[in-house]
Design an enzyme around this catalytic site. Sequence first.
Site: not given
Ligand code: PLP
Length: 297
Positions: A33, A52, A100, A148, A181, A206
Amino acid sequence: MSRVAYVNGRYTPYRDATVHVEDRGFQFADGVYEVIAIIDGRLVDEEGHLVRLERNLDELRIAHPMSRAALRVVFAETIRRNRVRYGSLYVQVTRGAARREFPFPQGVRPTLVAIARMLDWDKVAKHAAKGAAAITAPDLRWARCDIKSVGLLPAALAKQAAKEAGAYEAWLLDENGLVTEGSSSNAWIVTRDGVLVTRQLDNAILSGITRSAIMALARSEGLAIEQRGFTPQEAFEAREAFVTSTTSFVMPITSLDGRPIGNGAPGLLAGKLRVLYEAYAGHQAAGTLPSAPYLAP
Ligand code: PLP
């Protein structure tokens, strides 16, 4: 105004917008997503988010649902039909619906969903002016956090723990006790020497599009950046801390696990970067600045 969602080629009333019970996103979290900010009806860093999204689809060998140009049309139309001027666009692509079985199904079209909703950016700005609390939590996620993925259960558990502690975000700790993070944001500290520290891009985090934009803005201000993990102890000793994400821009973190960071108030650098980012995002959405790039790990 009735809301509309885009689902597999149709703009459908929100209440009727559904995917199949055997969608692999539902059964296996087999999908990815994006969340993209909308300012004045236009997307911020659309290009970076599209790059991305495509990279993540390729990593998982999910077919692209359509060309990049066609996706842009769907996004713009979803925003237009919902009349969203300030808000966010949620986009999800899954491997599709099939009986499935664990292995990938053959000849199945990916599922594409887009939802636009309003978001009060002024409210977020007011929150940022006050600062936000964070807690630490173990990072229970998988070994490909660079993707993501819609497999967000560990993030939801961490966010719920933050909520129950009266905090805004959970900073996730790896097996070495380093912050990876936030559960839905990238984490930063500013050392006593004024150096910005945020974790290096690898499979543990991410690569945020906001992180990428902030990195460029910080460099243009001549600020030093170190990309490495840091411990909660370093955060306690830091001058300030903040998180970055599409829906929070730059959010100062003023306490961690109930202990103040810096003087317990939003930091000057976080405030400055937020002002710079707000201006950048407005110009980017208006098309007068290029998109922040997606930085591959
Ligand atoms: N890290 C994670 C785990 C996230 O879910 C997100 C955004 O939802 C981010 C970092 C930040 O990413 P972005 O700046 O692209 O929204």
